[in-house]
Design a protein around this motif. Structure first.
Motif, PDB file in Angstrom:
ATOM      1  N   VAL A  61      -4.837   0.429   0.571  1.00  0.00           N
ATOM      2  CA  VAL A  61      -4.867   1.424  -0.491  1.00  0.00           C
ATOM      3  C   VAL A  61      -4.855   2.807   0.153  1.00  0.00           C
ATOM      4  O   VAL A  61      -5.645   3.084   1.051  1.00  0.00           O
ATOM      5  CB  VAL A  61      -6.133   1.271  -1.373  1.00  0.00           C
ATOM      6  CG1 VAL A  61      -6.277   2.443  -2.322  1.00  0.00           C
ATOM      7  CG2 VAL A  61      -6.087  -0.023  -2.143  1.00  0.00           C
ATOM      8  N   GLU A  62      -3.934   3.661  -0.295  1.00  0.00           N
ATOM      9  CA  GLU A  62      -3.874   5.058   0.148  1.00  0.00           C
ATOM     10  C   GLU A  62      -4.256   5.926  -1.036  1.00  0.00           C
ATOM     11  O   GLU A  62      -3.671   5.808  -2.113  1.00  0.00           O
ATOM     12  CB  GLU A  62      -2.468   5.407   0.625  1.00  0.00           C
ATOM     13  CG  GLU A  62      -2.028   4.630   1.839  1.00  0.00           C
ATOM     14  CD  GLU A  62      -0.639   5.003   2.302  1.00  0.00           C
ATOM     15  OE1 GLU A  62      -0.014   5.914   1.707  1.00  0.00           O
ATOM     16  OE2 GLU A  62      -0.160   4.384   3.266  1.00  0.00           O
ATOM     17  N   THR A  63      -5.230   6.818  -0.838  1.00  0.00           N
ATOM     18  CA  THR A  63      -5.696   7.651  -1.942  1.00  0.00           C
ATOM     19  C   THR A  63      -6.174   9.009  -1.441  1.00  0.00           C
ATOM     20  O   THR A  63      -6.580   9.147  -0.298  1.00  0.00           O
ATOM     21  CB  THR A  63      -6.835   6.956  -2.723  1.00  0.00           C
ATOM     22  OG1 THR A  63      -7.214   7.763  -3.822  1.00  0.00           O
ATOM     23  CG2 THR A  63      -8.034   6.690  -1.861  1.00  0.00           C
ATOM     24  N   ARG A  64      -6.096  10.002  -2.321  1.00  0.00           N
ATOM     25  CA  ARG A  64      -6.625  11.339  -2.022  1.00  0.00           C
ATOM     26  C   ARG A  64      -7.891  11.602  -2.830  1.00  0.00           C
ATOM     27  O   ARG A  64      -8.484  12.662  -2.734  1.00  0.00           O
ATOM     28  CB  ARG A  64      -5.578  12.409  -2.325  1.00  0.00           C
ATOM     29  CG  ARG A  64      -4.412  12.347  -1.376  1.00  0.00           C
ATOM     30  CD  ARG A  64      -3.597  13.615  -1.426  1.00  0.00           C
ATOM     31  NE  ARG A  64      -2.438  13.528  -0.571  1.00  0.00           N
ATOM     32  CZ  ARG A  64      -2.412  13.865   0.710  1.00  0.00           C
ATOM     33  NH1 ARG A  64      -3.484  14.311   1.286  1.00  0.00           N
ATOM     34  NH2 ARG A  64      -1.312  13.758   1.413  1.00  0.00           N
ATOM     35  N   GLY A  65      -8.303  10.654  -3.640  1.00  0.00           N
ATOM     36  CA  GLY A  65      -9.506  10.812  -4.444  1.00  0.00           C
ATOM     37  C   GLY A  65     -10.207   9.484  -4.598  1.00  0.00           C
ATOM     38  O   GLY A  65      -9.657   8.427  -4.300  1.00  0.00           O
TER      39      GLY A  65
END
Length: 123
Positions: free
Chosen positions: A92-96
């Protein structure tokens, strides 16, 4: 209020404004600024330049950079976090922290465990 009263009030206001204007005309700071303005306008005419040309010349920063910076919310972009679930191999890639899969993992495995799955922090 009668029209006569209105007239007298306006006349008094006009007299007061005229006095203020006379004081300004005798102010040395105003005289200096008017002289600067006149000389600057004369130079602009002599060299066939507009006010925008003078501003561009005096301000080394491009106007587009200023416009872009003023529209910014002032908030820094969040770092990209990449998590890898060791049980499923899912990434999973996320900024939040409000990402659907990440929230589900935190509910199932606990937030401390999921934070241990953090593979990489990128800008």
């Amino acid at each position: 209020m009668s029209i006569l009263n209105t007239y007298m009030q306006k006349e008094q206001q006009l007299k007061q404004l005229q006095e203020e204007l006379d004081k300004l005309k005798n102010d040395d700071r105003l005289k200096a600024e008017l002289e600067l303005k006149d000389k600057l306008e004369a130079l602009m005419r002599e060299f066939d330049k507009s006010a925008a040309d003078v501003i561009k010349l005096l301000d080394p920063k491009p106007a587009t950079a200023k416009a872009a910076s003023t529209t910014c919310t002032g908030r820094a972009k969040r770092k990209l976090k990449i998590y890898k679930n060791p049980n499923t191999g899912e990434v999973v890639e996320t900024r939040g922290g409000n990402q659907k899969t990440l929230k589900a993992w935190k509910e199932e495995y606990g937030p401390e465990t999921v934070e241990g799955w953090l593979v990489k922090n990128e800008d």
